[in-house]
Write a protein that holds these residues in place. Structure first.
Motif, PDB file in Angstrom:
ATOM      1  N   GLY A  97       0.802  -1.215   0.000  1.00  0.00           N
ATOM      2  CA  GLY A  97       0.000   0.000   0.000  1.00  0.00           C
ATOM      3  C   GLY A  97       0.835   1.265   0.000  1.00  0.00           C
ATOM      4  N   LEU A  98       2.141   1.158  -0.270  1.00  0.00           N
ATOM      5  CA  LEU A  98       3.047   2.303  -0.216  1.00  0.00           C
ATOM      6  C   LEU A  98       3.798   2.473  -1.530  1.00  0.00           C
ATOM      7  CD1 LEU A  98       4.725   1.801   3.295  1.00  0.00           C
ATOM      8  CD2 LEU A  98       2.852   3.355   2.733  1.00  0.00           C
ATOM      9  N   MET A  99       3.901   3.707  -1.987  1.00  0.00           N
ATOM     10  CA  MET A  99       4.773   4.077  -3.102  1.00  0.00           C
ATOM     11  C   MET A  99       5.923   4.911  -2.541  1.00  0.00           C
ATOM     12  SD  MET A  99       4.514   3.345  -6.414  1.00  0.00           S
ATOM     13  CE  MET A  99       4.987   4.755  -7.435  1.00  0.00           C
ATOM     14  N   PRO A 100       7.162   4.621  -2.961  1.00  0.00           N
ATOM     15  CA  PRO A 100       8.282   5.434  -2.472  1.00  0.00           C
ATOM     16  C   PRO A 100       8.214   6.850  -3.027  1.00  0.00           C
ATOM     17  CG  PRO A 100       9.034   3.941  -4.191  1.00  0.00           C
ATOM     18  CD  PRO A 100       7.610   3.566  -3.886  1.00  0.00           C
ATOM     19  N   ASN A 101       8.816   7.791  -2.307  1.00  0.00           N
ATOM     20  CA  ASN A 101       8.902   9.166  -2.811  1.00  0.00           C
ATOM     21  C   ASN A 101      10.321   9.511  -3.254  1.00  0.00           C
ATOM     22  OD1 ASN A 101       9.868   9.108  -0.189  1.00  0.00           O
ATOM     23  ND2 ASN A 101       9.247  11.204   0.269  1.00  0.00           N
ATOM     24  N   LYS A 102      11.253   8.560  -3.064  1.00  0.00           N
ATOM     25  CA  LYS A 102      12.634   8.780  -3.507  1.00  0.00           C
ATOM     26  C   LYS A 102      13.251   7.437  -3.865  1.00  0.00           C
ATOM     27  CE  LYS A 102      15.085  11.873  -1.337  1.00  0.00           C
ATOM     28  NZ  LYS A 102      15.336  12.898  -2.382  1.00  0.00           N
ATOM     29  N   VAL A 103      13.975   7.413  -4.968  1.00  0.00           N
ATOM     30  CA  VAL A 103      14.646   6.193  -5.433  1.00  0.00           C
ATOM     31  C   VAL A 103      16.086   6.527  -5.800  1.00  0.00           C
ATOM     32  CG1 VAL A 103      14.757   4.453  -7.260  1.00  0.00           C
ATOM     33  CG2 VAL A 103      12.541   5.118  -6.324  1.00  0.00           C
ATOM     34  N   HIS A 104      17.005   5.747  -5.262  1.00  0.00           N
ATOM     35  CA  HIS A 104      18.409   5.854  -5.683  1.00  0.00           C
ATOM     36  C   HIS A 104      18.832   4.455  -6.125  1.00  0.00           C
ATOM     37  CE1 HIS A 104      22.558   7.917  -4.948  1.00  0.00           C
ATOM     38  NE2 HIS A 104      22.432   7.414  -6.151  1.00  0.00           N
ATOM     39  N   ALA A 105      18.996   4.307  -7.435  1.00  0.00           N
ATOM     40  CA  ALA A 105      19.218   2.971  -7.987  1.00  0.00           C
ATOM     41  C   ALA A 105      20.569   2.874  -8.686  1.00  0.00           C
ATOM     42  CB  ALA A 105      18.105   2.633  -8.976  1.00  0.00           C
ATOM     43  N   PHE A 106      21.026   1.630  -8.761  1.00  0.00           N
ATOM     44  CA  PHE A 106      22.283   1.321  -9.428  1.00  0.00           C
ATOM     45  C   PHE A 106      22.007   0.188 -10.419  1.00  0.00           C
ATOM     46  CE2 PHE A 106      23.006   3.013  -5.246  1.00  0.00           C
ATOM     47  CZ  PHE A 106      23.964   4.000  -5.458  1.00  0.00           C
ATOM     48  N   CYS A 107      21.731   0.585 -11.655  1.00  0.00           N
ATOM     49  CA  CYS A 107      21.455  -0.385 -12.715  1.00  0.00           C
ATOM     50  C   CYS A 107      22.744  -0.642 -13.488  1.00  0.00           C
ATOM     51  CB  CYS A 107      20.384   0.144 -13.665  1.00  0.00           C
ATOM     52  SG  CYS A 107      18.796   0.505 -12.891  1.00  0.00           S
ATOM     53  N   HIS A 108      23.018  -1.897 -13.726  1.00  0.00           N
ATOM     54  CA  HIS A 108      24.202  -2.277 -14.504  1.00  0.00           C
ATOM     55  C   HIS A 108      23.743  -2.794 -15.855  1.00  0.00           C
ATOM     56  CE1 HIS A 108      26.931  -1.939 -11.012  1.00  0.00           C
ATOM     57  NE2 HIS A 108      25.845  -2.294 -10.328  1.00  0.00           N
ATOM     58  N   PHE A 109      24.327  -2.228 -16.900  1.00  0.00           N
ATOM     59  CA  PHE A 109      23.882  -2.504 -18.266  1.00  0.00           C
ATOM     60  C   PHE A 109      24.838  -3.494 -18.930  1.00  0.00           C
ATOM     61  CE2 PHE A 109      22.734   1.798 -16.990  1.00  0.00           C
ATOM     62  CZ  PHE A 109      21.349   1.710 -17.060  1.00  0.00           C
ATOM     63  N   VAL A 164      20.963  -3.265 -22.381  1.00  0.00           N
ATOM     64  CA  VAL A 164      20.050  -2.827 -21.316  1.00  0.00           C
ATOM     65  C   VAL A 164      20.458  -3.446 -19.981  1.00  0.00           C
ATOM     66  CG1 VAL A 164      18.137  -2.430 -22.893  1.00  0.00           C
ATOM     67  CG2 VAL A 164      18.468  -4.692 -21.896  1.00  0.00           C
ATOM     68  N   GLU A 165      19.704  -3.087 -18.929  1.00  0.00           N
ATOM     69  CA  GLU A 165      20.068  -3.514 -17.575  1.00  0.00           C
ATOM     70  C   GLU A 165      19.778  -4.998 -17.339  1.00  0.00           C
ATOM     71  OE1 GLU A 165      15.693  -2.903 -17.142  1.00  0.00           O
ATOM     72  OE2 GLU A 165      17.299  -1.933 -18.262  1.00  0.00           O
ATOM     73  N   ASP A 166      20.744  -5.689 -16.731  1.00  0.00           N
ATOM     74  CA  ASP A 166      20.529  -7.084 -16.335  1.00  0.00           C
ATOM     75  C   ASP A 166      20.864  -7.311 -14.864  1.00  0.00           C
ATOM     76  OD1 ASP A 166      23.273  -6.874 -16.492  1.00  0.00           O
ATOM     77  OD2 ASP A 166      23.555  -8.594 -17.834  1.00  0.00           O
ATOM     78  N   ASP A 167      21.148  -6.211 -14.137  1.00  0.00           N
ATOM     79  CA  ASP A 167      21.441  -6.318 -12.706  1.00  0.00           C
ATOM     80  C   ASP A 167      21.090  -4.980 -12.058  1.00  0.00           C
ATOM     81  OD1 ASP A 167      23.503  -8.236 -10.846  1.00  0.00           O
ATOM     82  OD2 ASP A 167      23.194  -6.180 -10.166  1.00  0.00           O
ATOM     83  N   VAL A 168      20.208  -5.013 -11.039  1.00  0.00           N
ATOM     84  CA  VAL A 168      19.694  -3.775 -10.443  1.00  0.00           C
ATOM     85  C   VAL A 168      19.669  -3.885  -8.927  1.00  0.00           C
ATOM     86  CG1 VAL A 168      17.704  -2.221 -10.253  1.00  0.00           C
ATOM     87  CG2 VAL A 168      18.239  -3.298 -12.453  1.00  0.00           C
ATOM     88  N   THR A 169      20.170  -2.841  -8.271  1.00  0.00           N
ATOM     89  CA  THR A 169      19.983  -2.682  -6.830  1.00  0.00           C
ATOM     90  C   THR A 169      19.450  -1.276  -6.603  1.00  0.00           C
ATOM     91  OG1 THR A 169      21.784  -4.190  -6.269  1.00  0.00           O
ATOM     92  CG2 THR A 169      21.083  -2.653  -4.565  1.00  0.00           C
ATOM     93  N   ALA A 170      18.275  -1.192  -5.992  1.00  0.00           N
ATOM     94  CA  ALA A 170      17.634   0.113  -5.798  1.00  0.00           C
ATOM     95  C   ALA A 170      17.316   0.337  -4.327  1.00  0.00           C
ATOM     96  CB  ALA A 170      16.356   0.206  -6.625  1.00  0.00           C
ATOM     97  N   TYR A 171      17.648   1.531  -3.847  1.00  0.00           N
ATOM     98  CA  TYR A 171      17.313   1.952  -2.490  1.00  0.00           C
ATOM     99  C   TYR A 171      16.080   2.844  -2.557  1.00  0.00           C
ATOM    100  CZ  TYR A 171      17.538   4.811   1.747  1.00  0.00           C
ATOM    101  OH  TYR A 171      17.228   5.486   2.905  1.00  0.00           O
ATOM    102  N   LEU A 172      15.087   2.570  -1.689  1.00  0.00           N
ATOM    103  CA  LEU A 172      13.803   3.265  -1.727  1.00  0.00           C
ATOM    104  C   LEU A 172      13.550   3.977  -0.404  1.00  0.00           C
ATOM    105  CD1 LEU A 172      11.761   0.195  -3.062  1.00  0.00           C
ATOM    106  CD2 LEU A 172      12.973   1.889  -4.441  1.00  0.00           C
ATOM    107  N   GLU A 173      12.999   5.183  -0.494  1.00  0.00           N
ATOM    108  CA  GLU A 173      12.543   5.899   0.700  1.00  0.00           C
ATOM    109  C   GLU A 173      11.059   6.203   0.555  1.00  0.00           C
ATOM    110  OE1 GLU A 173      14.858   9.386   1.445  1.00  0.00           O
ATOM    111  OE2 GLU A 173      16.691   8.265   1.924  1.00  0.00           O
TER     112      GLU A 173
END
Length: 675
Positions: free
Chosen positions: A484-496, A504-513
């Motif tokens: 029931g929550l949507m983040p208001n900030k995303v800091h992601a590290f996508c590896h292409f 395109v991206e095949d590995d992703v780590t994303a930090y959500l606030e």
């Protein structure tokens, strides 16, 4: 037509309360078994008349006397036993019913001739009173299997059959085979279901009873008697002395009975029936589907429609694909179907006689095709994701708001019982205020050959993204829907192209606030082997973990925020209790979405997935990519034009050329630089 009946003594042994609950649920028939704590066979004629007058005054008819006749040892004093048979038949006359439910004796497997002889003598007595004996299959009696029930039917003159699927399952019988053998000889049905193997009683349709097949094969008016056994009730030990196992726990037998009633009514509607004057009639209306795109998903959807009893109120009448070989393959696979065939989705939308369009073309084309159908006033199902970038998806959502047609997304993972149950627990406040959300979803490994199978695969121009766009849309949807929550900030590290030769991206780590202070991590990849799928939601009152399709709930004995303030013992933490949460076991996936949508078009069900929610997953996907491209955290909502401009840079530099895309996709449905 299906008329509902019930063993209302499972709600209460008091007849007045039985009458009240039947009237509440508009059930007009009762299979009478226990009256005010007394088995029906033990009633005096005077007591029977008093009970009948109450029922008659309330507008409830006795469908059958649910007697225990035949639930006795084959070595009984049968001449004496016939007196009980005669008494029960007299009671049937008083209750103004022609039916008496019976059984076929314990310890009788090796004495078939004796069983047939006794039952024939019982039917002779019944016939004197104008009564028909209806044999119910039951464990431990002679007539426990379909084969022995058939022997009884063939060797006992005038006997009728009651079909109880749960009792067949308890005897390790295949319900489908039993139904094929006995359906044309069945007088009426008992609505009772159990889980094969565990023997747990569940609401009808939740177990192994194959009620969808029963409903699918019914071709005449029938009565179905609810006998749910979802909680122990007065007199159960006299009926069945074995332990009653349950998958679901209810507060009491009354709550269990009412859940069984409402659940089965909903099951009837889901499977193509409509309620009318207390009965359920087969809805002859058929929703006509047009499938646009006959690739893997489009073909799978068509197959679902042609599997028996899956989506009874709908059928596929039109198909379209740019590639003639795909169209020919479908026509050849279903030679008896006279599909309306079209060379493009646009042509199908303009010309086909359909109620629903299911769009299953490549991602870039989803919004444009759906917009065309919605403007035409058609009902639309859009495959995931809703689109590649938010700008085009928002345009689709605005059109959907103005359209007279219904609109949904193919978010079939929302039908999975573990995700539905997790959402229910969170919405009910079971784990308190959410503090942390983590999902590692890396169990869809792809080798290089997968990406090499098409020039358009894993390219910015062809697909618009990689693991986020292709493999993870369901998880991105569930991430916000379940919590029931949507983040208001995303800091992601996508590896292409980290693990594959792709752009395109095949590995992703994303930090959500999140706005409430919660944080989260989302990790996904197509390069991990072995992979992981672990979804964890931590709240102030506890934690939910989903792994290997098992839902585990750990609860604090006191809210962590309260413990943090009040605890004075130095080192310490709240005590916890961990349980494996039981779900309803239902996971209808794509079939469930299509069936719900067809019923929603007919006005019989609420739409399960609001298509407007398709935007959220695309926002998360775009935010993660944009954050990586800009090398900084991104606030949500972000600038749609900025994302499209950044995407366009990558499209312009894509290894797949525009002419290749045009060969694979319908260019009118793919991305448009001027959009």
């Amino acid at each position: 037509m299906i008329k509902l009946c019930a063993f209302a003594d499972e709600y209460s042994s008091k007849l007045d309360e039985q009458i009240a609950v039947l009237k509440k649920h508009n059930i007009r028939y009762i299979e009478i078994r226990n009256v005010d704590g007394k088995n029906v066979a033990e009633l005096t004629e005077r007591e029977a008349r008093q009970s009948f007058e109450k029922l008659k005054k309330s507008g409830i008819e006795v469908w059958s006397v649910g007697s225990p006749l035949g639930k006795t040892d084959i070595q009984c004093n049968f001449d004496e036993y016939l007196k009980t048979v005669e008494h029960v038949c007299k009671l049937a006359n008083i209750f103004q019913t022609q039916r008496v439910r019976i059984f076929s004796f314990f310890n009788a497997y090796q004495q078939s001739e004796k069983v047939f002889g006794y039952l024939n003598r019982m039917t002779e007595v019944a016939q004197k009173f104008g009564v028909v004996l209806c044999h119910e299959n039951e464990k431990d009696i002679y007539g426990d299997t379909a084969e022995r029930v058939l022997e009884i039917y063939k060797n006992v003159a005038g006997i009728k059959l009651v079909f109880d699927p749960a009792n067949y399952i308890q005897c390790n019988q295949d319900v489908s085979a039993a139904l094929d053998l006995l359906m044309d000889k069945t007088c009426y049905y008992h609505v009772k279901d159990v889980v094969q193997g565990s023997g747990e009683y569940v609401p009808a349709g939740f177990g192994s009873g194959q009620f969808n097949k029963i409903l699918g094969k019914i071709d005449k008016d029938v009565v179905m008697t609810l006998e749910p056994h979802l909680a122990e009730f007065d007199g159960y030990n006299d009926i069945d002395g074995t332990e009653m196992k349950h998958k679901f726990v209810f507060a009491d037998k009354k709550q269990a009975f009412e859940f069984a009633v409402t659940s089965f009514k909903k099951y009837l509607v889901t499977n193509g029936y409509v309620e009318k004057d207390g009965s359920y009639q087969k809805d002859e209306r058929v929703v006509k589907f047009g499938i646009i795109g006959l690739g893997n998903m489009g073909s799978a959807h068509i197959e679902n429609f042609f599997k028996p009893f899956n989506i009874s109120c709908a059928k596929v009448t039109a198909i379209a694909d740019l590639k003639e070989d795909k169209v020919n393959r479908i026509c050849k696979k279903y030679p008896d179907q006279k599909f309306q065939v079209y060379k493009s989705g646009e042509e199908l939308i303009e010309k086909a006689d359909v109620d629903v369009v299911l769009v299953a073309i490549p991602h870039y084309g989803h919004p444009a095709m759906c917009i065309k159908a919605l403007k035409k006033g058609l009902n639309v199902i859009c495959e995931k994701p809703a689109g590649v970038y938010t700008k085009q998806v928002k345009e689709m959502m605005e059109v959907a708001k103005q359209s007279k047609g219904l609109f949904t997304m193919m978010f079939n993972q929302r039908t999975n019982c573990v995700y539905r149950k997790t959402r229910e627990l969170i919405m009910d406040g079971k784990i308190g205020t959410i503090k942390r959300i983590n999902w590692i979803i890396t169990d869809w490994y792809r080798a290089q050959c997968y990406y090499d199978s098409g020039d358009w695969r894993a390219t910015w121009a062809g697909e618009g993204g990689g693991v986020l766009c292709n493999q993870s849309p369901h998880q991105l949807d569930l991430l916000q829907w379940v919590t029931g929550l949507m983040p208001n900030k995303v800091h992601a590290f996508c590896h292409f192209g980290k693990w594959h030769n792709i752009e395109v991206e095949d590995d992703v780590t994303a930090y959500l606030e999140y706005p409430n202070g919660a944080t989260g991590v989302f990790i996904t990849s197509t390069g991990d082997a072995p992979g992981t799928n672990r979804f964890e939601v931590l709240g102030t009152k506890g934690k939910i973990v989903i792994e290997k399709n098992v839902l585990t709930l750990t609860l604090n004995d006191v809210d962590e925020r309260v413990f943090n303030t009040e605890y004075k013992g130095g080192f310490g933490s709240p005590k916890t209790t961990t349980i494996q949460v039981q779900t309803d076991g239902q996971n209808p996936q794509h079939i469930g979405i299509c069936r719900n949508f067809a019923n929603a078009v007919l006005g019989k069900e609420q739409l399960f997935v609001d298509g407007q929610e398709g935007l959220k997953g695309v926002q998360l996907m775009n935010a993660m990519l944009l954050s990586t491209w800009l090398n900084k955290a991104v606030d949500l909502p972000f600038d749609d034009d900025l994302y499209f401009a950044e995407l366009q840079k990558r499209i312009d530099g894509s290894t797949v050329k525009k002419q290749v895309v045009e060969q694979v996709f319908d260019t009118t449905n793919s991305f448009n630089k001027n959009n």
